[in-house]
Design a protein around this motif. Sequence first.
Motif, PDB file in Angstrom:
ATOM      1  N   LEU A  87     -23.610  33.350  40.594  1.00  0.00           N
ATOM      2  CA  LEU A  87     -24.586  34.188  39.900  1.00  0.00           C
ATOM      3  C   LEU A  87     -25.306  33.395  38.803  1.00  0.00           C
ATOM      4  N   MET A  88     -24.584  32.506  38.167  1.00  0.00           N
ATOM      5  CA  MET A  88     -25.180  31.651  37.131  1.00  0.00           C
ATOM      6  C   MET A  88     -26.052  30.544  37.719  1.00  0.00           C
ATOM      7  N   ASN A  89     -26.007  30.381  39.040  1.00  0.00           N
ATOM      8  CA  ASN A  89     -26.749  29.317  39.737  1.00  0.00           C
ATOM      9  C   ASN A  89     -26.328  27.937  39.251  1.00  0.00           C
ATOM     10  N   ARG A  90     -25.027  27.764  39.084  1.00  0.00           N
ATOM     11  CA  ARG A  90     -24.516  26.476  38.623  1.00  0.00           C
ATOM     12  C   ARG A  90     -24.373  25.455  39.756  1.00  0.00           C
ATOM     13  N   THR A  91     -24.449  25.902  40.991  1.00  0.00           N
ATOM     14  CA  THR A  91     -24.469  25.061  42.202  1.00  0.00           C
ATOM     15  C   THR A  91     -23.197  24.255  42.426  1.00  0.00           C
ATOM     16  N   TYR A  92     -22.086  24.722  41.881  1.00  0.00           N
ATOM     17  CA  TYR A  92     -20.777  24.159  42.216  1.00  0.00           C
ATOM     18  C   TYR A  92     -19.777  25.301  42.209  1.00  0.00           C
ATOM     19  N   THR A  93     -18.614  25.060  42.791  1.00  0.00           N
ATOM     20  CA  THR A  93     -17.547  26.052  42.837  1.00  0.00           C
ATOM     21  C   THR A  93     -16.428  25.661  41.878  1.00  0.00           C
ATOM     22  N   ARG A  94     -15.476  26.566  41.729  1.00  0.00           N
ATOM     23  CA  ARG A  94     -14.284  26.260  40.931  1.00  0.00           C
ATOM     24  C   ARG A  94     -13.576  25.037  41.509  1.00  0.00           C
ATOM     25  N   ASP A  95     -13.438  24.988  42.834  1.00  0.00           N
ATOM     26  CA  ASP A  95     -12.734  23.866  43.467  1.00  0.00           C
ATOM     27  C   ASP A  95     -13.474  22.545  43.240  1.00  0.00           C
ATOM     28  N   TRP A  96     -14.806  22.580  43.319  1.00  0.00           N
ATOM     29  CA  TRP A  96     -15.585  21.366  43.063  1.00  0.00           C
ATOM     30  C   TRP A  96     -15.338  20.881  41.637  1.00  0.00           C
ATOM     31  N   TYR A  97     -15.362  21.799  40.687  1.00  0.00           N
ATOM     32  CA  TYR A  97     -15.148  21.426  39.291  1.00  0.00           C
ATOM     33  C   TYR A  97     -13.767  20.805  39.111  1.00  0.00           C
TER      34      TYR A  97
END
Length: 490
Positions: free
Chosen positions: A318-328
């Motif tokens: 929703l924030m359009n951060r373009t990564y997931t928790r797993d990616w981070y």
Amino acid sequence: MDNLINDINILDGSEAEACETVKVSKKTNTGKDRKLYIESYGCQMNFSDSEIVSSIMSENGFDTTSDYEDADVIFLNTCSIREKAEQTVRMRLSQFNGVKRKKPELMIGVLGCMAERLKTKLLDEEKIVDLVVGPDAYRDLPNLVGEVDEGQKAVNTFLSREETYADITPVRLNSNGVTAFISIMRGCDNMCSFCVVPFTRGRERSRDPYSIVKEAQDLFDKGYREVTLLGQNVDSYKWSPEVNNKARLEKSEVSEIVNFANLIEMVAQIHPDLRVRFSTSHPKDITDEVLHTMKKYENICKCIHLPVQSGNTRVLELMNRTYTRDWYINRVDAIRSILGEDCGITSDMITGFCTETEEEHKDTLTLMDYVKYDFSYMFFYSERPGTLAEKKYEDDIPLEVKKRRLSEVIAKQKETSFERNKRDIGKVHKVLIEGRSKKSAEQLQGRNTANKVVIFDNEGQQKGQYVNVLVEDCSAGTLFGKITERKNDL
């Protein structure tokens, strides 16, 4: 953003803006006819921009003053990231209103992101404002000042696709003579749904790397021992030469495309005693190449500001951060694997974003447990006009829920910061002395490679020197120790 508050570098949505850093111009007296007073609000990029503005004005007949009552021109370099940031500027303008009544010829200008967002509307809302200038129009300031001198209001909020101010040597404001900022790029191509920066600072463009190295070399020659490379997203720095630069590239054996890993290596190679920091990294872009370059050079500081904003993948989408928790988590694991457990990791977090549930809020808390941030900048969500979130989503989380979630995040960060600092007790840290401690002239303070403040007794050392400090105690935000002959453990 990199503001400082209290002992632990924690900001919340209610008190943060009230304590927002304000930087006032230093006093210079070279015999010029007019005096400029400038204040900066918000992020490090604004402070860097104010140094560019001061340079431009100095070349056009202005000295600077630290007393606004002595000024002929007052500039407020503004932030628009949160509503209260703009309210702070409006309050300051109301204070200057009394000065202008006594001194009608006083010129008042609003620069930066608030100027870009409101444009000519600001002149109507704030009657005492004479001049409104966006972040890409500072070269036009002398002309705009001239228009005001002739009795007109002046506005330039044009956003450029090329402007980087690469050829301007900044006037260092309120400098400690040891640390300095260098802007390496401007604008942002990330369209985070909560953020106004793409609309107030324009598209992303990178600065010529040779001008960056030249500025860093000049700072080192003048006695500075640390530079911070600034950009909204430094990891996406990418510079390609024009044809007339090709010969210079071939001579220096630099590839035609210079990425961020190449750039920090170029700056690190200036001298081993020049520390290199950078801010801010975006989790979607930070590469192993950057991490391995950091490991290769001792003088590239082992601290990464890696804003997460939320620990939940749906909210991140929703924030359009373009990564997931797993990616981070993958990026955090890479940092720990390549640079070690002592590498500092800091973050930004927002609580109460649109539709965030209690379980999703808990995902942020569990991510904090996993990462173990050294410190964070934390806010509850504040809707900003014109952003994608304002257009697409309802700001549906009650304020009391936002604040309660924020208090839980802050409490966890305080606990984690203290835990991380306790790990440093008994270790020797290489510290760059920045000056006297704020609390005692008998003590000095500096920072270690992880950007932690270290306090120790003054034994006659001078700012700009490196010393080894054995850490003996700590608080949640500060390390305390004594100078030792032992080599640093970090």
